[in-house]
Design a protein around this motif. Structure first.
Motif: not given
Length: 207
Positions: A136-158
């Protein structure tokens, strides 16, 4: 919904939800704004989420063990590895969202919005043995992010603060600088946002 029905339903949700929450969740997760704020006194939307979640766990055996209210139309894997602000419990409502935190953490910054049918995944299946996961690789979303419909965030993304992910995107790499819109497969920066941008109810403003 007629006002009197809304009041009756809200009253039932409030009293039943308070009782159920004692047995279902960690206390910190029912202290956010959805349990504090309401235009009609004690009629707060969070208690309705609790009641809906309870019936899904009891009769459909969905999301048992998740220590916070979640829509039965979403799925969380390894919830102890997911970190977020209780004020942002809305991100676990809606439908079609998949949070998989196998072998790593998912950290969601305050003020984030996550649309329906989004997948956030810390560990892919091994190409050598599909029954197993890669490390596993950690994922971090910063403050006030907006992830749109049908999106995929994969391992290790910041993603840095104020990052917008366009609908249908596959984010395979990090954008730690933030203040940008990324989109596509694989996602890339399509617009830089003003660092003084503001977020109001999920609507972003900036240049």
């Amino acid at each position: 919904m007629p006002l009197f029905i809304y009041i009756i339903r809200g009253t039932i949700d409030y009293f039943l939800g308070n009782i159920l929450a004692l047995f279902l969740y960690k206390k910190k997760y029912i202290t956010g704004k959805y349990f504090r704020e309401s235009r009609l006194g004690f009629l707060k939307i969070g208690w309705g989420w609790v009641v809906s979640d309870f019936f899904a766990r009891s009769f459909l055996r969905i999301n048992n063990g998740v220590p916070f209210p979640i829509s039965p139309r979403n799925h969380v894997n390894t919830p102890e590895n997911i970190h977020f602000n209780p004020d942002d419990l809305l991100i676990f409502q809606g439908q079609g969202k998949y949070f998989q935190a196998v072998g790593a953490t998912i950290t969601i910054g305050k003020g984030c919005y996550i649309a329906d049918n989004v997948g956030i995944i810390t560990a892919n299946h091994s190409l050598k043995d599909l029954k197993r996961h890669e490390k596993g690789q950690s994922i971090t979303l910063g403050e006030n992010c907006w992830i749109g419909m049908n999106s995929v965030i994969l391992p290790g993304v910041k993603l840095g603060d104020n990052t917008v992910v366009g609908a249908g995107s596959v984010v395979t790499k990090s954008f730690p600088e933030g203040n940008c819109i990324v989109a596509g497969n694989p996602a890339k920066i399509i617009k830089i946002l003003n660092k003084n941008m503001e977020v109001n109810n999920g609507n972003y403003s900036g240049n």
